[in-house]
Design a protein around this motif. Structure first.
Motif, PDB file in Angstrom:
ATOM      1  N   SER A 170       0.843  -1.193   0.000  1.00  0.00           N
ATOM      2  CA  SER A 170       0.000   0.000   0.000  1.00  0.00           C
ATOM      3  C   SER A 170       0.878   1.242   0.000  1.00  0.00           C
ATOM      4  O   SER A 170       1.935   1.277   0.628  1.00  0.00           O
ATOM      5  CB  SER A 170      -0.907   0.000   1.237  1.00  0.00           C
ATOM      6  OG  SER A 170      -1.548   1.242   1.387  1.00  0.00           O
ATOM      7  N   LYS A 171       0.404   2.301  -0.693  1.00  0.00           N
ATOM      8  CA  LYS A 171       1.176   3.531  -0.786  1.00  0.00           C
ATOM      9  C   LYS A 171       1.468   4.131   0.586  1.00  0.00           C
ATOM     10  O   LYS A 171       2.502   4.751   0.790  1.00  0.00           O
ATOM     11  CB  LYS A 171       0.425   4.567  -1.626  1.00  0.00           C
ATOM     12  CG  LYS A 171       0.314   4.236  -3.098  1.00  0.00           C
ATOM     13  CD  LYS A 171      -0.432   5.332  -3.835  1.00  0.00           C
ATOM     14  CE  LYS A 171      -0.560   5.018  -5.318  1.00  0.00           C
ATOM     15  NZ  LYS A 171      -1.304   6.081  -6.039  1.00  0.00           N
ATOM     16  N   SER A 172       0.529   3.969   1.512  1.00  0.00           N
ATOM     17  CA  SER A 172       0.673   4.593   2.829  1.00  0.00           C
ATOM     18  C   SER A 172       1.302   3.669   3.875  1.00  0.00           C
ATOM     19  O   SER A 172       1.400   4.037   5.042  1.00  0.00           O
ATOM     20  CB  SER A 172      -0.699   5.070   3.324  1.00  0.00           C
ATOM     21  OG  SER A 172      -1.602   3.969   3.409  1.00  0.00           O
ATOM     22  N   SER A 173       1.714   2.470   3.446  1.00  0.00           N
ATOM     23  CA  SER A 173       2.303   1.520   4.383  1.00  0.00           C
ATOM     24  C   SER A 173       3.730   1.923   4.738  1.00  0.00           C
ATOM     25  O   SER A 173       4.565   2.176   3.866  1.00  0.00           O
ATOM     26  CB  SER A 173       2.301   0.114   3.778  1.00  0.00           C
ATOM     27  OG  SER A 173       2.926  -0.809   4.642  1.00  0.00           O
ATOM     28  N   ALA A 174       4.017   1.985   6.040  1.00  0.00           N
ATOM     29  CA  ALA A 174       5.329   2.431   6.502  1.00  0.00           C
ATOM     30  C   ALA A 174       6.359   1.305   6.554  1.00  0.00           C
ATOM     31  O   ALA A 174       7.559   1.546   6.364  1.00  0.00           O
ATOM     32  CB  ALA A 174       5.203   3.066   7.886  1.00  0.00           C
ATOM     33  N   SER A 175       5.927   0.081   6.811  1.00  0.00           N
ATOM     34  CA  SER A 175       6.866  -1.011   7.086  1.00  0.00           C
ATOM     35  C   SER A 175       7.859  -1.285   5.957  1.00  0.00           C
ATOM     36  O   SER A 175       9.052  -1.501   6.230  1.00  0.00           O
ATOM     37  CB  SER A 175       6.102  -2.287   7.451  1.00  0.00           C
ATOM     38  OG  SER A 175       5.249  -2.678   6.407  1.00  0.00           O
ATOM     39  N   PRO A 176       7.447  -1.285   4.672  1.00  0.00           N
ATOM     40  CA  PRO A 176       8.463  -1.548   3.636  1.00  0.00           C
ATOM     41  C   PRO A 176       9.546  -0.481   3.595  1.00  0.00           C
ATOM     42  O   PRO A 176      10.719  -0.784   3.355  1.00  0.00           O
ATOM     43  CB  PRO A 176       7.647  -1.574   2.338  1.00  0.00           C
ATOM     44  CG  PRO A 176       6.373  -0.885   2.652  1.00  0.00           C
ATOM     45  CD  PRO A 176       6.098  -1.162   4.075  1.00  0.00           C
ATOM     46  N   TYR A 177       9.179   0.775   3.840  1.00  0.00           N
ATOM     47  CA  TYR A 177      10.176   1.850   3.883  1.00  0.00           C
ATOM     48  C   TYR A 177      11.125   1.656   5.062  1.00  0.00           C
ATOM     49  O   TYR A 177      12.336   1.914   4.953  1.00  0.00           O
ATOM     50  CB  TYR A 177       9.491   3.212   3.992  1.00  0.00           C
ATOM     51  CG  TYR A 177       8.771   3.642   2.737  1.00  0.00           C
ATOM     52  CD1 TYR A 177       9.461   4.288   1.714  1.00  0.00           C
ATOM     53  CD2 TYR A 177       7.413   3.405   2.559  1.00  0.00           C
ATOM     54  CE1 TYR A 177       8.812   4.702   0.549  1.00  0.00           C
ATOM     55  CE2 TYR A 177       6.753   3.806   1.407  1.00  0.00           C
ATOM     56  CZ  TYR A 177       7.466   4.447   0.403  1.00  0.00           C
ATOM     57  OH  TYR A 177       6.812   4.842  -0.740  1.00  0.00           O
ATOM     58  N   GLN A 178      10.571   1.217   6.179  1.00  0.00           N
ATOM     59  CA  GLN A 178      11.411   0.992   7.355  1.00  0.00           C
ATOM     60  C   GLN A 178      12.483  -0.064   7.080  1.00  0.00           C
ATOM     61  O   GLN A 178      13.642   0.087   7.480  1.00  0.00           O
ATOM     62  CB  GLN A 178      10.540   0.579   8.550  1.00  0.00           C
ATOM     63  CG  GLN A 178       9.666   1.711   9.073  1.00  0.00           C
ATOM     64  CD  GLN A 178       8.737   1.247  10.178  1.00  0.00           C
ATOM     65  OE1 GLN A 178       7.755   0.548   9.936  1.00  0.00           O
ATOM     66  NE2 GLN A 178       9.060   1.628  11.406  1.00  0.00           N
ATOM     67  N   TRP A 179      12.092  -1.140   6.400  1.00  0.00           N
ATOM     68  CA  TRP A 179      13.059  -2.181   6.057  1.00  0.00           C
ATOM     69  C   TRP A 179      14.112  -1.654   5.087  1.00  0.00           C
ATOM     70  O   TRP A 179      15.300  -1.991   5.183  1.00  0.00           O
ATOM     71  CB  TRP A 179      12.337  -3.392   5.454  1.00  0.00           C
ATOM     72  CG  TRP A 179      11.726  -4.283   6.486  1.00  0.00           C
ATOM     73  CD1 TRP A 179      10.396  -4.435   6.786  1.00  0.00           C
ATOM     74  CD2 TRP A 179      12.439  -5.150   7.377  1.00  0.00           C
ATOM     75  NE1 TRP A 179      10.239  -5.328   7.810  1.00  0.00           N
ATOM     76  CE2 TRP A 179      11.468  -5.798   8.195  1.00  0.00           C
ATOM     77  CE3 TRP A 179      13.786  -5.442   7.587  1.00  0.00           C
ATOM     78  CZ2 TRP A 179      11.815  -6.701   9.182  1.00  0.00           C
ATOM     79  CZ3 TRP A 179      14.130  -6.354   8.567  1.00  0.00           C
ATOM     80  CH2 TRP A 179      13.152  -6.975   9.358  1.00  0.00           C
ATOM     81  N   ILE A 180      13.687  -0.833   4.154  1.00  0.00           N
ATOM     82  CA  ILE A 180      14.617  -0.264   3.176  1.00  0.00           C
ATOM     83  C   ILE A 180      15.670   0.597   3.865  1.00  0.00           C
ATOM     84  O   ILE A 180      16.873   0.493   3.593  1.00  0.00           O
ATOM     85  CB  ILE A 180      13.844   0.565   2.125  1.00  0.00           C
ATOM     86  CG1 ILE A 180      13.098  -0.379   1.171  1.00  0.00           C
ATOM     87  CG2 ILE A 180      14.791   1.467   1.335  1.00  0.00           C
ATOM     88  CD1 ILE A 180      12.127   0.334   0.269  1.00  0.00           C
ATOM     89  N   PHE A 181      15.229   1.435   4.780  1.00  0.00           N
ATOM     90  CA  PHE A 181      16.168   2.316   5.473  1.00  0.00           C
ATOM     91  C   PHE A 181      17.101   1.521   6.386  1.00  0.00           C
ATOM     92  O   PHE A 181      18.277   1.877   6.542  1.00  0.00           O
ATOM     93  CB  PHE A 181      15.404   3.373   6.271  1.00  0.00           C
ATOM     94  CG  PHE A 181      14.540   4.266   5.416  1.00  0.00           C
ATOM     95  CD1 PHE A 181      14.958   4.653   4.157  1.00  0.00           C
ATOM     96  CD2 PHE A 181      13.299   4.706   5.861  1.00  0.00           C
ATOM     97  CE1 PHE A 181      14.156   5.465   3.347  1.00  0.00           C
ATOM     98  CE2 PHE A 181      12.502   5.509   5.074  1.00  0.00           C
ATOM     99  CZ  PHE A 181      12.934   5.893   3.814  1.00  0.00           C
ATOM    100  N   LEU A 182      16.595   0.436   6.962  1.00  0.00           N
ATOM    101  CA  LEU A 182      17.438  -0.425   7.792  1.00  0.00           C
ATOM    102  C   LEU A 182      18.512  -1.098   6.943  1.00  0.00           C
ATOM    103  O   LEU A 182      19.695  -1.164   7.331  1.00  0.00           O
ATOM    104  CB  LEU A 182      16.584  -1.480   8.502  1.00  0.00           C
ATOM    105  CG  LEU A 182      17.341  -2.481   9.394  1.00  0.00           C
ATOM    106  CD1 LEU A 182      18.089  -1.746  10.508  1.00  0.00           C
ATOM    107  CD2 LEU A 182      16.369  -3.507   9.976  1.00  0.00           C
ATOM    108  N   ILE A 183      18.134  -1.590   5.768  1.00  0.00           N
ATOM    109  CA  ILE A 183      19.102  -2.199   4.849  1.00  0.00           C
ATOM    110  C   ILE A 183      20.137  -1.160   4.413  1.00  0.00           C
ATOM    111  O   ILE A 183      21.335  -1.448   4.293  1.00  0.00           O
ATOM    112  CB  ILE A 183      18.377  -2.811   3.631  1.00  0.00           C
ATOM    113  CG1 ILE A 183      17.523  -4.004   4.080  1.00  0.00           C
ATOM    114  CG2 ILE A 183      19.386  -3.230   2.555  1.00  0.00           C
ATOM    115  CD1 ILE A 183      16.599  -4.537   3.002  1.00  0.00           C
ATOM    116  N   GLY A 184      19.672   0.083   4.190  1.00  0.00           N
ATOM    117  CA  GLY A 184      20.594   1.156   3.831  1.00  0.00           C
ATOM    118  C   GLY A 184      21.640   1.391   4.899  1.00  0.00           C
ATOM    119  O   GLY A 184      22.818   1.637   4.602  1.00  0.00           O
TER     120      GLY A 184
END
Length: 416
Positions: A170-184
């Protein structure tokens, strides 16, 4: 020569690995922070503008202490590594923002972005001085064009894979972004590891001058650097002015999803990959200055062409076109900066350049957003194009003056 050819080649190899990890880590910020800010935590246009300009503001604060620290260092590797780790730690902090029970998380994001860019600015300055010492001038053009080409391929793959992944949520879902930033953040640790693998030795040459007001006052007497500084500052104002506008236009006007944002980025990077060696080769033949004119003219077309349509395929084509000139601008600006910065005063010169570019980065995005709010995005983008072209023609003027000077020196004297 301070380093043997074998050590130089090893340092170049480690620099590519270090740059690859850095590219992956930073691509998550550059490509997806605006999307995260707008669609997940509801940032306003003003806050998106701050996300673009606050890093530059922090760079302004970091340059003077950073230049003092770096200029006093005989060995820069460890200091650079600590600075990079502190900057990448910010990605871990960003991943935690959605957990904070605050009504406007966008302001927290703005604050974290600003804070992480203090050590990032110092790391950039330290790395520039560090790599300038390690790579001799006669290898820089070829090495940096090849390095940039490889890093762009890495960034393209990372961005495209991330965009496809985000599109499944979902566009408003935060969890995938959180994983991306953690991997970064994890790739930031890898970036530090490869930086520490570089071989660095103490210079046997004259020690670099310590950053001071006296040293700063002398830099404007070095004409090649002074002329480059004026041109680059003007061009960077027009260049950075439109950075938040692209994100706002693509997301709010064209309604681009994470998938399309990644497609735009990949298209831009594909043309960069194809053209890096071309720019390096022609710069060696005709000089950095005239090629900077051509590259910045091309960069100037980006804002104007973007606002002509909201069609996704058209915007992809625009990014494919402008990527050619991004490759040239990024490569040539850095090579020319090193070329006009003598080793004995390099840190001061680099710091002064970074300070002024950061000042433009602090002011210009806010001017762009202000013009957007007062008029519309088309007006703001058009002004950006005009200023970029003004910067381009300033490079052409310097090229003309350089040629006149060379002809005057080469002209044989007549004696009676």
């Amino acid at each position: 020569m301070r380093y043997s050819l074998d050590i130089i080649k090893k340092n170049e190899r480690f620099s590519i690995w270090n740059g690859a990890a850095s590219t992956i880590s930073q691509s998550f910020i550059m490509s997806f922070i605006p999307l995260f800010a707008i669609q997940v935590i509801g940032a306003s246009n003003f806050q998106v503008g701050l996300i673009s300009s606050m890093p530059s503001f922090m760079t302004l604060l970091a340059m003077i202490p950073g230049a003092i620290w770096v200029s006093r260092l005989e060995l820069k590797k460890t200091f650079t590594a600590y600075s990079i780790f502190a900057a990448r730690f910010g990605l871990l902090l960003i991943s935690l923002i959605p957990f904070i029970p605050y009504t406007n998380q966008a302001w927290i994001l703005v604050a974290v972005i600003a804070l992480l860019n203090f050590p990032n600015a110092i790391a950039t300055l330290s790395w520039q001085a560090f790599i300038g010492d390690l790579i001799p001038e006669n290898r820089r053009g070829k090495f940096f064009s090849e390095r940039n080409q490889i890093l762009t391929i890495v960034g393209m793959i990372a961005t495209f894979a991330t965009g496809i992944t985000l599109n499944e949520f979902s566009k408003s879902s935060a969890s995938p972004y959180q994983w991306i930033f953690l991997i970064g953040f994890l790739f930031g640790i890898l970036e530090v590891y490869y930086l520490m693998k570089h071989k660095e030795v103490t210079s046997s040459n004259k020690k670099e001058k310590t950053f001071s007001k006296k040293a700063l006052s002398q830099i404007y007497k070095h004409k090649p650097y002074f002329y480059f500084l004026i041109c680059a500052t003007l061009f960077n104002f027009g260049w950075q002015m439109a950075w938040p506008l692209f994100s706002i236009y693509q997301i709010n006007d064209a309604h681009a999803t994470a998938f399309w944002i990644s497609i735009f980025t990949v298209a831009n990077q594909l043309s960069q990959i194809a053209s890096y060696k071309w720019w390096g080769r022609f710069a060696d033949r005709y000089g950095n200055t005239i090629m900077l004119f051509i590259a910045s003219i091309g960069i100037g077309t980006a804002p104007f062409l973007t606002i002509l349509s909201t069609n996704m395929y058209y915007l992809t084509a625009v990014n494919l076109w402008t990527g050619v000139f991004v490759a040239g601008t990024v490569t040539l600006l850095f090579n020319q900066l090193l070329s006009v910065s003598p080793e004995t005063n390099r840190t001061t010169l680099l710091a002064n350049y970074n300070f002024l570019v950061a000042l433009m980065g602090c002011i210009a995005p806010q001017i762009g957003v202000l013009l957007l709010d007062l008029y519309d995005v088309k007006f703001a983008m058009t002004i950006s194009t005009i200023i970029r072209w003004a910067g381009a023609f300033s490079f052409l003027f310097v090229f003309y003056k350089e040629n006149q000077k060379k002809k005057a020196i080469q002209k044989p004297s007549i004696t009676l």
